[in-house]
Write a protein that holds these residues in place. Sequence first.
Motif, PDB file in Angstrom:
ATOM      1  N   CYS A  49       0.837  -1.207   0.000  1.00  0.00           N
ATOM      2  CA  CYS A  49       0.000   0.000   0.000  1.00  0.00           C
ATOM      3  C   CYS A  49       0.870   1.254   0.000  1.00  0.00           C
ATOM      4  N   HIS A  50       1.993   1.229   0.708  1.00  0.00           N
ATOM      5  CA  HIS A  50       2.897   2.376   0.732  1.00  0.00           C
ATOM      6  C   HIS A  50       3.437   2.662  -0.664  1.00  0.00           C
ATOM      7  N   ARG A  51       3.778   1.606  -1.410  1.00  0.00           N
ATOM      8  CA  ARG A  51       4.270   1.773  -2.781  1.00  0.00           C
ATOM      9  C   ARG A  51       3.229   2.420  -3.675  1.00  0.00           C
ATOM     10  N   ASP A  52       1.950   2.119  -3.437  1.00  0.00           N
ATOM     11  CA  ASP A  52       0.863   2.649  -4.261  1.00  0.00           C
ATOM     12  C   ASP A  52       0.528   4.110  -3.970  1.00  0.00           C
ATOM     13  N   LEU A  53       1.051   4.656  -2.881  1.00  0.00           N
ATOM     14  CA  LEU A  53       0.771   6.052  -2.530  1.00  0.00           C
ATOM     15  C   LEU A  53       1.467   7.018  -3.478  1.00  0.00           C
ATOM     16  N   CYS A  54       0.887   8.170  -3.614  1.00  0.00           N
ATOM     17  CA  CYS A  54       1.550   9.270  -4.303  1.00  0.00           C
ATOM     18  C   CYS A  54       2.519   9.884  -3.288  1.00  0.00           C
ATOM     19  N   HIS A  55       3.771   9.991  -3.652  1.00  0.00           N
ATOM     20  CA  HIS A  55       4.777  10.498  -2.720  1.00  0.00           C
ATOM     21  C   HIS A  55       5.157  11.943  -2.991  1.00  0.00           C
ATOM     22  N   HIS A  56       4.261  12.687  -3.624  1.00  0.00           N
ATOM     23  CA  HIS A  56       4.501  14.100  -3.873  1.00  0.00           C
ATOM     24  C   HIS A  56       4.250  14.892  -2.594  1.00  0.00           C
ATOM     25  N   PRO A  57       4.910  16.029  -2.429  1.00  0.00           N
ATOM     26  CA  PRO A  57       4.672  16.863  -1.246  1.00  0.00           C
ATOM     27  C   PRO A  57       3.197  17.269  -1.157  1.00  0.00           C
ATOM     28  N   ARG A  58       2.719  17.431   0.038  1.00  0.00           N
ATOM     29  CA  ARG A  58       1.312  17.812   0.227  1.00  0.00           C
ATOM     30  C   ARG A  58       1.203  19.023   1.137  1.00  0.00           C
TER      31      ARG A  58
END
Length: 98
Positions: A49-58
């Motif tokens: 699930c962590h891999r599937d996240l968008c890792h862009h700044p929020r």
Amino acid sequence: MWPSRTRTETVTCLACGTERPRDEAREYDKHGDRWDRDDKTFEHLCKSCHRDLCHHPRDELEALLVDLEAGGTDRERFLSRYLQTVEERYGALEESER
């Protein structure tokens, strides 16, 4: 006294609900600041699930959610307004290939 490192702590993935040993999961901090650990309780994601996240700044996400009254309107209306606002502020959304 420090806890034993041989003890396997089990955590639950907040995305899919599966239980995993702590060393098979990633910490998730909804504020995006996992390095400041004072008085924090972390949630966890399994590695998949962590891999599937968008890792862009929020950086602006919390303010955007407040502006759009997240949690105060029905899901369909909120999502419609969210997509429209994001496109107006940041341009067209693109889906990444997996």
